[in-house]
Design an enzyme around this catalytic site. Structure first.
Site, PDB file in Angstrom:
ATOM      1  N   ASP A  94      41.906  45.070  49.389  1.00 49.62           N
ATOM      2  CA  ASP A  94      41.996  43.963  50.343  1.00 49.62           C
ATOM      3  C   ASP A  94      42.859  44.329  51.549  1.00 49.62           C
ATOM      4  OD1 ASP A  94      40.505  42.534  48.554  1.00 49.62           O
ATOM      5  OD2 ASP A  94      41.955  40.918  48.291  1.00 49.62           O
ATOM      6  N   HIS A 239      45.255  46.906  47.109  1.00 53.21           N
ATOM      7  CA  HIS A 239      45.379  46.647  48.537  1.00 53.21           C
ATOM      8  C   HIS A 239      45.377  47.938  49.337  1.00 53.21           C
ATOM      9  CE1 HIS A 239      46.598  42.752  46.947  1.00 53.21           C
ATOM     10  NE2 HIS A 239      46.306  42.252  48.136  1.00 53.21           N
TER      11      HIS A 239
END
Length: 282
Positions: A94, A239
């Protein structure tokens, strides 16, 4: 005369007794009727109270937003948290692109020969378009992670729509397709937003394995969080970007070990479209 008088007295007493008997007969009957009427009124009051309570409870239930688990059950074809029970897992990253971390993740994935799914933030794509092109050119799948990374549970359907479509337009201009996959920031979303996504052919994808790497934890903690929770069909959240002061060094260092250990257990790394059997574009 005395007999007549006595007879009249007896007759008078008998009359009084009869009247009293009649009174006693009438009084219980009247009391019973009143009791029945009061009971009926009481039952009616109880039924009214129960009905009002049910209506109030129903209204509260209808007004209360559905939880993520309720949305997952209600919209299972649109809102995904994991894949089928097969020996496959999907790495997802992300908050990309981020020049501090994304290139290092791409290098690690390239060395391991693994493709992943990257959920991009629109305003970051505008700043780093070449990084988006690189992600795409290296065979990874692009998903939509909104334009400004808001919490959608506090936004209207129109605001949700604008965030998605604005990012989608930027992505389409750079790599030529509009992502079908959406991941709401923080995993939060409302039922009306899910309905809109469903009506327009999107797939919403959260996760069932959280690395918690955004906390800046070290390599061993990232590995533990992933490896202890991963199983057939897992969608792993990691992430590839973050805010000011973010530290994803532990996540980047853990990535090769995570890949090696899951592969040693017989797992194959695939992209989300492969895991969920959906197209990457609309």
């Amino acid at each position: 005369m005395m007999r007549s008088g006595r007879f009249e007295i007896r007759l008078f007493k008998l009359l009084i007794i009869c009247i009293a008997c009649i009174g006693l007969t009438i009084e219980p009957s009247a009391t019973l009727a009143e009791h029945y009427q009061m009971k009926q009124q009481s039952n009616s009051t109880i039924q009214d109270q129960e009905s009002s309570a049910y209506q109030a409870q129903t209204a509260v239930t209808q007004d209360r937003p559905k939880s993520l688990s309720e949305l997952r059950r209600s919209y299972s074809e649109t809102f995904k948290f994991k894949g089928p029970e097969v020996k496959q897992v999907a790495l997802t990253f992300d908050d990309v692109p981020d020049p501090r971390f994304t290139p290092q993740i791409l290098e690690a994935l390239s060395k391991q020969g693994v493709r992943a799914t990257f959920f991009v933030v629109g305003h970051r794509v505008k700043k780093h378009p070449d990084l988006l092109r690189r992600i795409h050119n290296e065979g990874h799948v692009i998903g939509n992670h909104s334009y400004s990374h808001p919490q959608f549970s506090n936004k209207s359907v129109i605001q949700f729509q604008k965030e998605i479509q604005r990012t989608e337009d930027i992505i389409a201009e750079l790599i030529g397709y509009r992502p079908r996959l959406i991941r709401p920031p923080y995993g939060e979303i409302t039922e009306n937003q899910v309905r809109w996504a469903k009506q327009h052919g999107y797939k919403l994808v959260n996760w069932n394995v959280d690395s918690l790497d955004w906390k800046g934890i070290n390599k061993e903690k990232v590995k533990k969080n992933v490896l202890n929770a991963a199983g057939p069909g897992s969608i792993i959240l990691m992430h590839g970007g973050g805010g000011t002061g973010s530290n994803l060094a532990g996540s980047i260092e853990a990535l090769p070990d995570i890949i090696h250990e899951l592969q040693a257990k017989g797992y194959q790394f695939v992209t989300l479209p492969e895991l969920l059997d959906v197209s990457q574009s609309k």
